[in-house]
Design a protein around this motif. Sequence first.
Motif, PDB file in Angstrom:
ATOM      1  N   MET A  86       0.940  -1.028  -0.198  1.00 51.33           N
ATOM      2  CA  MET A  86       0.214   0.227   0.223  1.00 51.33           C
ATOM      3  C   MET A  86       0.981   1.320  -0.030  1.00 51.33           C
ATOM      4  N   VAL A  89       2.760   1.687  -3.872  1.00 47.93           N
ATOM      5  CA  VAL A  89       2.169   2.386  -4.545  1.00 47.93           C
ATOM      6  C   VAL A  89       1.214   4.166  -4.215  1.00 47.93           C
ATOM      7  N   TRP A  90       0.983   3.782  -3.127  1.00 43.10           N
ATOM      8  CA  TRP A  90       0.636   6.029  -2.695  1.00 43.10           C
ATOM      9  C   TRP A  90       2.211   6.755  -2.908  1.00 43.10           C
ATOM     10  N   ARG A 216      -5.953   2.069 -10.455  1.00 43.38           N
ATOM     11  CA  ARG A 216      -7.182   2.791  -8.990  1.00 43.38           C
ATOM     12  C   ARG A 216      -7.657   1.622  -8.768  1.00 43.38           C
ATOM     13  N   GLU A 218      -6.511  -0.758  -8.101  1.00 37.26           N
ATOM     14  CA  GLU A 218      -5.748  -1.919  -7.151  1.00 37.26           C
ATOM     15  C   GLU A 218      -5.376  -0.807  -6.158  1.00 37.26           C
ATOM     16  N   LYS A 219      -5.100   0.554  -6.110  1.00 32.26           N
ATOM     17  CA  LYS A 219      -4.807   1.567  -4.734  1.00 32.26           C
ATOM     18  C   LYS A 219      -5.880   1.463  -3.731  1.00 32.26           C
TER      19      LYS A 219
END
Length: 439
Positions: A86, A89-90, A216, A218-219
């Motif tokens: 997490m 990716v962020w 998005r 997956e985020k």
Amino acid sequence: MSQEHIAIFMFSSMMLMLFTGQRVFGAIGAIAAIAALALWGTGGPDIPFSAAMKLMKWYPLLTLPMFIFMGYVLSESRLADDLYRMFHVWFGNVSGGLAMGTIGLMVLISAMNGLSVAGMAIGATIALPELLRRGYDKIMVTGVIQAGSSLGILVPPSVVLVLYAMIARQPVGQLWLAGVVPGLMMAALFILYIWIRCRLNPALGPVAEDAGDVTRAEKIRLLGAGALPLIIFAVMMVPFVRGWTSLVESSAIGALAALAASVLKRRMTWALLHRCVKQTLAISCMFMWIILAALGFGAVFDGLGAVRAIESLFTEQLGLSPWVILILMQLSFIVMGTFLDDTAMLVIVAPLYVPLVGSLGFDLIWYGVLYTITTQIAYMTPPFGYNLFLMRAMAPPEIRLRDIYASIVPFVGVMVIALAIIMAFPQIALWLPQLVYGN
């Protein structure tokens, strides 16, 4: 023999026993028993025995195995894998973002664990290889892992604060709440330092090239995975803060919530459960023996009046102000942290420091936070800092001991700044407990 000489003899004998390699509880308990017999004869052992019985009747003690079990379940079931994904990716599209995200990961791990060793294990096995693979500076990220994992003993549910509560006889709930704001402040200072360093030298934390390839959807999915420890923490703490459950009941809720989460994520097996229970039993018994020895030592120490004698020595004979005495205490913790772990430090000095702090007019809840932060610093100071050896055991071969020692210097500086801020402004630690408990 005067009280001061007896106190010095007891402490020096205990330190000598520790240097011989004896177990902490054996060294402390033996000195307490020998001193009790020498001072009061056959009736002497009744003093440490009475202290031990008080501990056995202390109902909140049941929280200790609950939180240790919760931490092991969440650590062994590898629920942190999704957490790190997490943060990748962020935050991966920002220079130094993965290092800053690692600090956030450590805060979440701390909120569901209470021990620094679990954060270190997760950071060294999951985050560190990924950061190195993406070209991050090895010295900086080694320091990030060590500093971030130290938050586990400050952010609730901190096991160290539970131990302090037992020995200082302070409410665990208030100590936990007192650790929230300082823990988040320290994490923010770590992130600020990383951001400044990477802005000045972007090569230290390059942008992750594949961070923008994630959809998005997956985020959002990974954001839900990252919220899991916060949900567990809320399920455990909200009923307690609202007064719906006792501390022991909330700890049981937290343990069951962690177990349920690992089962629902299909990460729990019978072999894994057996390992978690076995590790919980081993750690809980170790803490129990140490606390029993510490309370026995403290009862003997207090019984001979050494605390009052040393207080008189500092305040009347030497003429030191309360703040000078407090600073000297913190410096002594840092020195002891070079060769002792946090539990040993607490049980060695608690019989002297805790009553002395109270008599000097300082708040014992606030001092519990100061002790914990100083312990964090001691964890990372050479030559025998606890986190240094954990990192050496877990780090890949390309990270040498010299790199590990060099990595902690700026983060120790940040911790010292945080400690000074909280010493200067006690309400940073006391505001939340006073808001919730209204005292």
